[in-house]
Design a protein around this motif. Structure first.
Motif, PDB file in Angstrom:
ATOM      1  N   GLU A  30     -11.844  -7.420  -4.913  1.00 38.32           N
ATOM      2  CA  GLU A  30     -12.630  -6.723  -5.064  1.00 38.32           C
ATOM      3  C   GLU A  30     -12.733  -5.043  -3.948  1.00 38.32           C
ATOM      4  OE1 GLU A  30     -16.549  -8.122  -5.702  1.00 38.32           O
ATOM      5  OE2 GLU A  30     -16.196  -9.534  -7.451  1.00 38.32           O
ATOM      6  N   ILE A  31     -12.825  -5.618  -2.802  1.00 35.78           N
ATOM      7  CA  ILE A  31     -13.043  -4.825  -1.393  1.00 35.78           C
ATOM      8  C   ILE A  31     -11.394  -4.359  -1.155  1.00 35.78           C
ATOM      9  CG2 ILE A  31     -14.008  -3.844   0.856  1.00 35.78           C
ATOM     10  CD1 ILE A  31     -15.950  -6.229   0.020  1.00 35.78           C
ATOM     11  N   GLY A  32     -10.681  -5.098  -0.588  1.00 29.65           N
ATOM     12  CA  GLY A  32      -9.652  -4.928  -0.237  1.00 29.65           C
ATOM     13  C   GLY A  32      -9.502  -4.918   0.911  1.00 29.65           C
ATOM     14  N   ILE A  33      -8.219  -4.508   1.278  1.00 27.06           N
ATOM     15  CA  ILE A  33      -7.596  -4.667   3.120  1.00 27.06           C
ATOM     16  C   ILE A  33      -6.989  -2.593   2.940  1.00 27.06           C
ATOM     17  CG2 ILE A  33      -6.373  -4.748   4.798  1.00 27.06           C
ATOM     18  CD1 ILE A  33      -6.658  -8.043   3.742  1.00 27.06           C
ATOM     19  N   GLU A  34      -6.911  -2.020   3.542  1.00 25.62           N
ATOM     20  CA  GLU A  34      -6.428  -0.133   4.386  1.00 25.62           C
ATOM     21  C   GLU A  34      -5.348  -0.520   4.773  1.00 25.62           C
ATOM     22  OE1 GLU A  34      -7.352   4.110   4.624  1.00 25.62           O
ATOM     23  OE2 GLU A  34      -8.482   2.656   5.054  1.00 25.62           O
ATOM     24  N   PHE A  35      -4.204  -0.059   4.507  1.00 28.23           N
ATOM     25  CA  PHE A  35      -3.174  -0.196   5.275  1.00 28.23           C
ATOM     26  C   PHE A  35      -2.409   1.290   4.910  1.00 28.23           C
ATOM     27  CE2 PHE A  35      -2.940  -4.689   3.456  1.00 28.23           C
ATOM     28  CZ  PHE A  35      -2.728  -5.645   4.541  1.00 28.23           C
ATOM     29  N   MET A  36      -1.511   1.849   6.986  1.00 33.33           N
ATOM     30  CA  MET A  36      -1.703   2.805   6.739  1.00 33.33           C
ATOM     31  C   MET A  36      -0.185   3.167   6.275  1.00 33.33           C
ATOM     32  SD  MET A  36      -4.713   3.978   7.155  1.00 33.33           S
ATOM     33  CE  MET A  36      -3.689   5.229   7.702  1.00 33.33           C
ATOM     34  N   LYS A  37       0.777   1.554   6.876  1.00 27.59           N
ATOM     35  CA  LYS A  37       2.912   2.107   6.946  1.00 27.59           C
ATOM     36  C   LYS A  37       3.239   1.908   4.859  1.00 27.59           C
ATOM     37  CE  LYS A  37       3.484   1.488  11.572  1.00 27.59           C
ATOM     38  NZ  LYS A  37       4.614   2.286  11.395  1.00 27.59           N
ATOM     39  N   PRO A  38       3.657   3.066   4.430  1.00 28.93           N
ATOM     40  CA  PRO A  38       3.118   2.937   3.551  1.00 28.93           C
ATOM     41  C   PRO A  38       5.013   1.786   2.935  1.00 28.93           C
ATOM     42  CG  PRO A  38       4.272   4.945   4.577  1.00 28.93           C
ATOM     43  CD  PRO A  38       3.450   4.136   5.345  1.00 28.93           C
ATOM     44  N   ALA A  40       4.603  -1.448   4.389  1.00 29.95           N
ATOM     45  CA  ALA A  40       3.656  -2.656   3.840  1.00 29.95           C
ATOM     46  C   ALA A  40       2.769  -2.559   2.373  1.00 29.95           C
ATOM     47  CB  ALA A  40       1.968  -2.600   4.499  1.00 29.95           C
ATOM     48  N   LEU A  41       2.706  -0.935   1.771  1.00 36.28           N
ATOM     49  CA  LEU A  41       1.974  -0.320   0.522  1.00 36.28           C
ATOM     50  C   LEU A  41       3.090  -1.227  -0.449  1.00 36.28           C
ATOM     51  CD1 LEU A  41       0.355   2.060   1.311  1.00 36.28           C
ATOM     52  CD2 LEU A  41      -0.114  -0.187   1.208  1.00 36.28           C
ATOM     53  N   ASP A  42       4.505  -0.997  -0.353  1.00 38.69           N
ATOM     54  CA  ASP A  42       5.930  -1.199  -0.836  1.00 38.69           C
ATOM     55  C   ASP A  42       5.466  -2.765  -0.933  1.00 38.69           C
ATOM     56  OD1 ASP A  42       6.112   1.499  -1.578  1.00 38.69           O
ATOM     57  OD2 ASP A  42       7.383   2.456  -0.058  1.00 38.69           O
ATOM     58  N   LEU A  43       5.674  -3.182   0.489  1.00 41.05           N
ATOM     59  CA  LEU A  43       5.982  -4.734  -0.436  1.00 41.05           C
ATOM     60  C   LEU A  43       4.995  -5.519  -0.609  1.00 41.05           C
ATOM     61  CD1 LEU A  43       6.485  -5.682   3.484  1.00 41.05           C
ATOM     62  CD2 LEU A  43       8.222  -6.057   1.500  1.00 41.05           C
ATOM     63  N   PHE A  44       4.112  -5.459  -0.847  1.00 40.11           N
ATOM     64  CA  PHE A  44       2.274  -5.695  -1.428  1.00 40.11           C
ATOM     65  C   PHE A  44       3.073  -5.562  -2.941  1.00 40.11           C
ATOM     66  CE2 PHE A  44       0.127  -5.872   2.876  1.00 40.11           C
ATOM     67  CZ  PHE A  44       0.335  -6.978   2.548  1.00 40.11           C
ATOM     68  N   ARG A  45       3.474  -4.040  -3.176  1.00 37.72           N
ATOM     69  CA  ARG A  45       3.402  -3.873  -4.369  1.00 37.72           C
ATOM     70  C   ARG A  45       4.202  -4.209  -5.184  1.00 37.72           C
ATOM     71  NH1 ARG A  45       4.049   1.222  -3.545  1.00 37.72           N
ATOM     72  NH2 ARG A  45       1.969   1.622  -3.805  1.00 37.72           N
ATOM     73  N   LYS A  46       5.542  -5.089  -4.414  1.00 30.59           N
ATOM     74  CA  LYS A  46       6.575  -5.602  -4.908  1.00 30.59           C
ATOM     75  C   LYS A  46       6.378  -7.381  -5.208  1.00 30.59           C
ATOM     76  CE  LYS A  46      10.671  -2.189  -3.154  1.00 30.59           C
ATOM     77  NZ  LYS A  46      11.577  -2.180  -1.752  1.00 30.59           N
ATOM     78  N   ALA A  47       5.302  -7.265  -4.110  1.00 31.23           N
ATOM     79  CA  ALA A  47       5.309  -9.322  -4.520  1.00 31.23           C
ATOM     80  C   ALA A  47       3.761  -8.860  -5.055  1.00 31.23           C
ATOM     81  CB  ALA A  47       4.137  -9.071  -2.992  1.00 31.23           C
ATOM     82  N   GLY A  48       3.644  -8.249  -6.085  1.00 29.89           N
ATOM     83  CA  GLY A  48       3.070  -8.309  -7.210  1.00 29.89           C
ATOM     84  C   GLY A  48       1.311  -8.025  -7.069  1.00 29.89           C
ATOM     85  N   GLN A  49       1.113  -7.398  -6.257  1.00 29.93           N
ATOM     86  CA  GLN A  49      -0.268  -7.070  -5.571  1.00 29.93           C
ATOM     87  C   GLN A  49      -0.626  -5.595  -6.083  1.00 29.93           C
ATOM     88  OE1 GLN A  49      -1.584  -9.995  -5.046  1.00 29.93           O
ATOM     89  NE2 GLN A  49       0.015 -10.921  -5.256  1.00 29.93           N
ATOM     90  N   ARG A  50      -2.114  -6.010  -6.361  1.00 33.06           N
ATOM     91  CA  ARG A  50      -2.460  -4.433  -6.891  1.00 33.06           C
ATOM     92  C   ARG A  50      -2.760  -3.280  -5.729  1.00 33.06           C
ATOM     93  NH1 ARG A  50      -8.802  -2.840  -8.181  1.00 33.06           N
ATOM     94  NH2 ARG A  50      -8.466  -4.785  -7.352  1.00 33.06           N
ATOM     95  N   VAL A  51      -2.424  -2.025  -6.013  1.00 32.60           N
ATOM     96  CA  VAL A  51      -2.478  -1.124  -4.172  1.00 32.60           C
ATOM     97  C   VAL A  51      -2.984   0.023  -5.335  1.00 32.60           C
ATOM     98  CG1 VAL A  51      -0.709   0.545  -2.853  1.00 32.60           C
ATOM     99  CG2 VAL A  51      -0.213  -2.070  -4.007  1.00 32.60           C
ATOM    100  N   GLU A  52      -3.703   0.726  -4.543  1.00 34.06           N
ATOM    101  CA  GLU A  52      -4.619   1.798  -5.072  1.00 34.06           C
ATOM    102  C   GLU A  52      -4.574   3.058  -3.706  1.00 34.06           C
ATOM    103  OE1 GLU A  52      -8.474   1.687  -7.281  1.00 34.06           O
ATOM    104  OE2 GLU A  52      -7.094  -0.223  -8.308  1.00 34.06           O
ATOM    105  N   ASP A  53      -3.421   3.532  -3.889  1.00 29.14           N
ATOM    106  CA  ASP A  53      -3.801   4.858  -2.888  1.00 29.14           C
ATOM    107  C   ASP A  53      -3.107   3.817  -1.515  1.00 29.14           C
ATOM    108  OD1 ASP A  53      -4.169   6.755  -4.401  1.00 29.14           O
ATOM    109  OD2 ASP A  53      -6.668   6.180  -3.797  1.00 29.14           O
ATOM    110  N   ASN A  54      -3.844   3.523  -0.202  1.00 29.48           N
ATOM    111  CA  ASN A  54      -3.527   2.881   0.621  1.00 29.48           C
ATOM    112  C   ASN A  54      -4.431   1.193   0.856  1.00 29.48           C
ATOM    113  OD1 ASN A  54      -2.154   4.944   1.734  1.00 29.48           O
ATOM    114  ND2 ASN A  54      -3.292   5.628   3.118  1.00 29.48           N
ATOM    115  N   THR A  55      -5.222   1.092   0.038  1.00 27.62           N
ATOM    116  CA  THR A  55      -5.648  -0.372  -0.293  1.00 27.62           C
ATOM    117  C   THR A  55      -5.102  -0.770  -1.414  1.00 27.62           C
ATOM    118  OG1 THR A  55      -7.762   1.069  -0.001  1.00 27.62           O
ATOM    119  CG2 THR A  55      -7.985  -1.450  -0.978  1.00 27.62           C
TER     120      THR A  55
END
Length: 63
Positions: A30-38, A40-55
């Motif tokens: 519900e709250i998520g974790i903020e990542f500053m590295k694009p 990392a965001l791409d890896l999580f997105r590719k792994a099927g996790q929900r990514v919104e902005d940097n969270t």
């Protein structure tokens, strides 16, 4: 060889452990974790996790 002779303690009750378990799952989903590295965001997105902005919002089953 060192042998730990200290007795083991149950620090948290079963109810307390259940509360912690519920809490970390809520934080991730519900709250998520903020990542500053694009990257990392791409890896999580590719792994099927929900990514919104940097969270990243993680599925507890993913963890």
């Amino acid at each position: 060889m060192f042998i730990n002779k200290m007795p083991r303690y149950d620090i948290l009750s079963t109810d307390a452990m259940a509360t912690l378990d519920k809490g970390w799952k809520r934080l991730l989903t519900e709250i998520g974790i903020e990542f500053m590295k694009p990257e990392a965001l791409d890896l999580f997105r590719k792994a099927g996790q929900r990514v919104e902005d940097n969270t990243v919002f993680l599925d507890p089953e993913f963890v």
